[in-house]
Design a protein around this motif. Structure first.
Motif, short mmCIF file in Angstrom:
data_model
loop_
_atom_site.label_atom_id
_atom_site.label_comp_id
_atom_site.label_asym_id
_atom_site.label_seq_id
_atom_site.Cartn_x
_atom_site.Cartn_y
_atom_site.Cartn_z
N LYS A 148 -69.36 59.90 -21.23
CA LYS A 148 -68.01 59.60 -21.79
C LYS A 148 -67.52 58.59 -21.10
CE LYS A 148 -63.33 61.89 -21.44
NZ LYS A 148 -62.59 60.71 -20.77
N ALA A 149 -67.05 57.50 -21.70
CA ALA A 149 -66.54 56.33 -20.97
C ALA A 149 -65.29 56.71 -20.35
CB ALA A 149 -66.37 54.97 -22.17
N TYR A 150 -64.92 55.99 -19.25
CA TYR A 150 -63.70 56.23 -18.78
C TYR A 150 -62.72 54.94 -19.02
CZ TYR A 150 -65.29 53.44 -14.56
OH TYR A 150 -65.87 52.78 -13.57
N GLY A 151 -63.07 53.92 -19.59
CA GLY A 151 -62.18 52.95 -19.84
C GLY A 151 -61.87 52.62 -21.08
N TYR A 152 -62.60 53.48 -21.95
CA TYR A 152 -62.36 53.72 -23.40
C TYR A 152 -62.51 54.92 -24.02
CZ TYR A 152 -63.25 48.63 -23.10
OH TYR A 152 -63.23 47.28 -22.68
N ARG A 153 -62.02 55.25 -25.30
CA ARG A 153 -62.16 56.52 -25.77
C ARG A 153 -63.56 56.83 -26.56
NH1 ARG A 153 -56.95 59.19 -26.17
NH2 ARG A 153 -57.18 60.01 -28.26
N THR A 154 -64.68 56.69 -25.92
CA THR A 154 -66.07 56.59 -26.49
C THR A 154 -66.66 57.84 -25.92
OG1 THR A 154 -66.77 55.05 -25.14
CG2 THR A 154 -65.81 54.20 -27.24
N PHE A 155 -68.01 58.13 -26.78
CA PHE A 155 -68.64 59.12 -26.23
C PHE A 155 -70.05 58.65 -26.76
CE2 PHE A 155 -71.13 63.14 -26.54
CZ PHE A 155 -71.29 63.63 -25.18
N SER A 156 -71.22 58.71 -26.16
CA SER A 156 -72.50 58.15 -26.30
C SER A 156 -73.62 59.06 -25.89
CB SER A 156 -72.78 56.62 -25.61
OG SER A 156 -71.68 55.65 -25.92
N VAL A 157 -74.73 59.08 -26.57
CA VAL A 157 -75.93 59.73 -26.18
C VAL A 157 -77.01 58.58 -25.87
CG1 VAL A 157 -77.88 61.01 -27.22
CG2 VAL A 157 -75.55 61.62 -27.58
N GLY A 158 -77.67 58.77 -24.85
CA GLY A 158 -79.14 58.04 -24.51
C GLY A 158 -80.14 58.88 -24.13
N ARG A 159 -80.99 59.12 -25.24
CA ARG A 159 -82.11 59.79 -24.98
C ARG A 159 -83.32 58.92 -24.47
NH1 ARG A 159 -81.88 64.33 -28.24
NH2 ARG A 159 -80.46 64.48 -29.95
N LYS A 160 -84.16 59.70 -23.79
CA LYS A 160 -85.52 58.82 -23.08
C LYS A 160 -86.08 58.22 -23.85
CE LYS A 160 -88.99 61.58 -21.69
NZ LYS A 160 -89.75 62.61 -21.02
N LEU A 161 -86.34 56.95 -23.62
CA LEU A 161 -87.08 56.01 -24.43
C LEU A 161 -88.79 55.93 -23.93
CD1 LEU A 161 -84.84 52.88 -24.79
CD2 LEU A 161 -84.94 55.22 -26.18
N VAL A 162 -88.99 55.87 -22.58
CA VAL A 162 -90.39 56.05 -22.37
C VAL A 162 -90.50 57.11 -21.23
CG1 VAL A 162 -90.72 53.41 -22.69
CG2 VAL A 162 -89.60 54.21 -20.32
N ASP A 163 -91.71 57.57 -20.88
CA ASP A 163 -91.72 58.27 -19.68
C ASP A 163 -91.62 57.80 -18.59
OD1 ASP A 163 -92.60 60.61 -21.42
OD2 ASP A 163 -94.92 59.74 -21.40
N PRO A 164 -91.19 58.62 -17.35
CA PRO A 164 -90.94 57.90 -16.12
C PRO A 164 -92.38 57.29 -15.54
CG PRO A 164 -90.02 60.12 -16.24
CD PRO A 164 -90.95 59.89 -17.41
N GLN A 165 -92.11 56.20 -14.81
CA GLN A 165 -93.20 55.57 -14.01
C GLN A 165 -93.54 56.37 -12.98
OE1 GLN A 165 -92.76 51.42 -13.15
NE2 GLN A 165 -91.67 50.94 -15.04
N GLY A 166 -95.16 56.38 -12.65
CA GLY A 166 -95.47 57.23 -11.57
C GLY A 166 -95.06 58.61 -11.45
N GLU A 167 -94.54 58.98 -10.44
CA GLU A 167 -94.35 60.64 -10.27
C GLU A 167 -92.89 60.81 -10.39
OE1 GLU A 167 -96.77 63.13 -7.78
OE2 GLU A 167 -98.03 61.10 -7.61
N CYS A 168 -91.94 59.69 -10.97
CA CYS A 168 -90.79 59.84 -10.86
C CYS A 168 -89.84 60.93 -11.61
CB CYS A 168 -89.95 58.75 -11.33
SG CYS A 168 -90.51 57.27 -10.19
N LYS A 169 -88.91 61.76 -11.24
CA LYS A 169 -88.27 62.63 -12.06
C LYS A 169 -86.86 62.35 -11.99
CE LYS A 169 -91.22 66.64 -10.57
NZ LYS A 169 -91.63 66.96 -11.79
N SER A 170 -86.18 62.75 -13.17
CA SER A 170 -84.70 62.60 -13.47
C SER A 170 -84.02 63.74 -12.31
CB SER A 170 -84.47 62.80 -14.94
OG SER A 170 -84.59 64.24 -15.13
N ASN A 171 -82.65 63.52 -12.34
CA ASN A 171 -82.12 64.40 -11.40
C ASN A 171 -82.25 65.79 -11.92
OD1 ASN A 171 -81.08 62.45 -10.03
ND2 ASN A 171 -78.96 62.44 -10.87
N TRP A 172 -81.89 66.09 -13.38
CA TRP A 172 -82.33 67.19 -14.04
C TRP A 172 -83.70 67.85 -13.56
CZ3 TRP A 172 -79.25 70.73 -16.66
CH2 TRP A 172 -80.12 71.79 -17.09
N ASP A 173 -84.66 67.15 -14.01
CA ASP A 173 -86.02 67.63 -13.86
C ASP A 173 -86.18 67.98 -12.28
OD1 ASP A 173 -86.75 67.44 -16.57
OD2 ASP A 173 -87.86 65.61 -16.27
#
Length: 669
Positions: A434-459
């Motif tokens: 959710k943008a805080y400078g505009y009235r917009t909402f976006s989705v950004g899905r994973k495009l590539v697997d994480p490099q090395g053994e990196c994990k997202s905050n969620w994972d």
């Protein structure tokens, strides 16, 4: 074979810019602007134009690590995620048993602004019962001050400034923080409309404005009051509007009448004749607008100042007209999704200890009560960006403090980690924004697997929840499942989407709501609140900032090459920005025998920090300004700008990052 996919910028900027990524399915090869994004329309900042350089940097942390040297030394050995998870879980369980959950302190801020990846840590720490972090950094006093007057009323979006007849760019480096608005300002000037800059440091924005008015830091409220005094004295206020659509005008008027330009000159350093001229220009404009930044709000009087500037924006009745009023960041779009489904406040069984993010140093060094035994940092770099750096480092050096840092690079905070966990970039995770400078909402899905053994905050937090033995189904979901849960329970902003809009959103797209109705005041009474009876100071007035005994006001200003402490891994951007410079007014420099390029030391009661002098007329007299955030790896010194910042809280419980004083001397090397 390569192909192009849409994605979203995750960083702490108002627009959540639309990006296109070229990928072969394994690596991100190139990142550039998405011309179809409804707000950014193909315009992105220089930082994201080569985002792939950060993603593919050889300096990335790619495996979990354990400290093997002294704290702060930066020596680590590689370990497995299983080893890291067991060590963290064992330490947390021991602390919970011996010291209680209030001994565990999480710290995060704006490393990512997505709903899922930013809020998911709250679910884990709510389940633990750990401390809760009061996130009153950055522009929170500005938002609170605005809301004290306007409630949930939407302010102008930058595109609406095309209808403004006069624009005051007030305490905003638009080039660095809202680049999509720059064409609007340039178009206004080409159309013969005046753009006036009010700033304590005008270094990057002055060339894009018709006039620059330099103001002493922390005194913006006095200027706003004096402008209203001139407007009222000349009968340029909208009396009908102020009496019929506002609360407290009569009660506020005596404050206005005593706030003359001559009074304000002694406070702001702006000549009375300049204040009077600016006020008349504003009062006589058909649709004046204030483009309001955030630097003015990072003082002890920040919330009060935000109230006064907001009232000024309405004093001539400008809010009734298209293009008139105030453009800040309070657009109140949506709500689109319910972030509580991610944060899970219901997991917390008892209220946790509250720690203000501005007071991390004191929290980590307090040995009298509620001793912090574990410190967990994700989505932030507090050693570089939070005040009282020296005290924070002293706390991080405690041998009895167990510190975990989830990061992509060896930041100044990561240097003090006992366990260092590798983090991802936005293209390696799934989120929504959710943008805080505009009235917009976006989705950004994973495009590539994480490099090395990196994990997202969620994972990472789901992994740690498993290590802790948590049984809740919430921690067994994937981030894709969490996204689907959010979209399957839409809030008001998503309820009326067409099939095409839903398809676009789910395919890494952005939807946009129409501009808000700025003349419909969303307050309890339906009227603008000049006087707000719910506040400790109901009637707005000028309050002095904290200040201090030292002669120069120290401020931090944004820089267009970097963002907070992000992008410091990019040699090209760091080189273009140059060394850690302390900008001084020529007269202040001359008094101290300081010339351009001299090595200098700034000091106060907290610390001494080294800089390179930059002597410029683009800072107000009596001001010392630093552009952007640096790291010890760049400066070669442990203590940085934020070591000179006190932990004092503003009138709205927020940061006072700019409300500090120093003196400066030439350093003999």
């Amino acid at each position: 074979m390569t192909y192009i996919r849409k994605t979203i910028c995750p960083y702490d900027c108002p627009a959540t810019c639309g990006l296109l990524a070229e990928t072969d399915g394994k690596r991100i090869l190139k990142v550039f602007a998405d011309p179809e994004h409804p707000v950014t329309k193909g315009l992105i900042c220089r930082k994201m134009q080569h985002y792939e350089q950060s993603i593919n940097s050889p300096d990335r942390i790619l495996t979990p690590m354990r400290r093997i040297g002294d704290k702060g030394e930066g020596k680590f050995e590689a370990i497995t995620w299983e080893e890291a998870g067991k060590e963290i879980a064992d330490r947390f369980k021991k602390i919970l048993k011996e010291d209680g959950p209030s001994a565990i302190l999480p710290a995060y801020y704006s490393g990512t602004m997505g709903v899922i990846q930013r809020k998911c840590g709250e679910a884990f720490f709510n389940r633990l019962g750990a401390c809760s972090l009061v996130l009153k950094l950055c522009a929170s006093a500005k938002g609170s001050g605005y809301e004290a007057v306007m409630g949930k009323t939407s302010c102008l979006e930058p595109e609406e400034l095309k209808q403004s007849s006069l624009i005051l760019v007030w305490s905003s480096n638009v080039k660095a923080t809202r680049i999509q608005a720059m064409p609007v300002l340039q178009e206004a000037r080409r159309a013969g409309k005046r753009v006036v800059l009010i700033e304590a440091c005008s270094r990057e924005m002055a060339p894009y404005c018709d006039e620059t008015i330099l103001i002493r830091p922390g005194t913006d409220g006095a200027l706003a009051l004096a402008m209203m005094e001139v407007i009222a004295e000349q009968g340029l206020q909208d009396e009908t509007f102020l009496r019929e659509q506002c609360l407290g005008y009569e009660e506020f008027l005596p404050i206005v009448k005593q706030s003359t330009p001559e009074w304000a000159e002694g406070i702001t350093g702006i000549p009375a004749e300049v204040i009077r001229r600016l006020a008349l220009e504003f009062g006589q404009a058909e649709t004046p607008a204030i483009f309001l930044g955030s630097g003015f709000s990072r003082y002890g009087n920040g919330g009060m100042t935000a109230r006064l500037i907001t009232i000024l924006s309405a004093f001539t009745g400008a809010w009734k007209k298209p293009g008139g009023g105030l453009c800040g960041s309070e657009h109140n779009g949506g709500p689109f999704v319910d972030s509580r489904r991610v944060a899970r406040p219901d997991f917390r069984k008892t209220p946790g200890r509250m720690v203000n993010i501005n007071c991390l140093g004191s929290a980590l060094t307090d040995t009298k009560k509620d001793i912090i035994k574990a410190f967990f940092v994700f989505g932030g770099n507090p050693v570089n960006s939070v005040c009282n750096q020296a005290e924070m480092i002293r706390g991080l050096l405690r041998e009895d403090l167990f510190t975990v840092v989830h990061e992509r690079f060896l930041t100044d905070t990561a240097l003090y980690a006992d366990i260092l966990l590798p983090a991802v970039f936005s293209v390696e995770q799934t989120d929504c924004f959710k943008a805080y400078g505009y009235r917009t909402f976006s989705v950004g899905r994973k495009l590539v697997d994480p490099q090395g053994e990196c994990k997202s905050n969620w994972d990472m937090f789901c992994f740690l929840a498993q290590a802790m033995g948590f049984e809740e189904e919430h921690f067994k979901r994937t981030e894709e499942e969490m996204l689907e849960d959010l979209l399957s329970h839409p809030e008001q902003g998503l309820l009326e989407l067409t099939e095409d809009e839903w398809r676009k959103l789910r395919d890494n797209g952005t939807i946009r709501q129409p501009f808000g109705d700025h003349s419909h005041f969303k307050t309890p009474s339906g009227k603008l609140m000049i006087v707000n009876k719910e506040l400790e100071d109901p009637v707005p007035c000028y309050r002095e900032p904290y200040g201090g005994e030292y002669p120069l006001r120290l401020i931090s200003v944004p820089d267009s090459h970097t963002l907070n402490s992000i992008f410091l891994e990019r040699p090209d951007l760091v080189a273009k920005r140059g060394p850690a410079a302390l900008m001084l007014h020529p007269l202040d420099a001359a008094e101290r025998g300081i010339s351009e390029g001299d090595p200098v030391t700034a000091w106060n009661d907290l610390a001494q920090v080294e800089f390179t002098a930059s002597v410029t007329w683009q800072v107000a007299r009596g001001t010392a300004a630093v552009s952007g955030v640096y790291s010890s790896a760049i400066t070669g010194t442990k203590l940085l700008f934020n070591a000179l910042n006190h932990e004092r809280i503003s009138d709205m419980g927020a940061t006072t990052l700019n409300d500090n004083r120093v003196d400066v001397k030439r350093r003999t090397e």
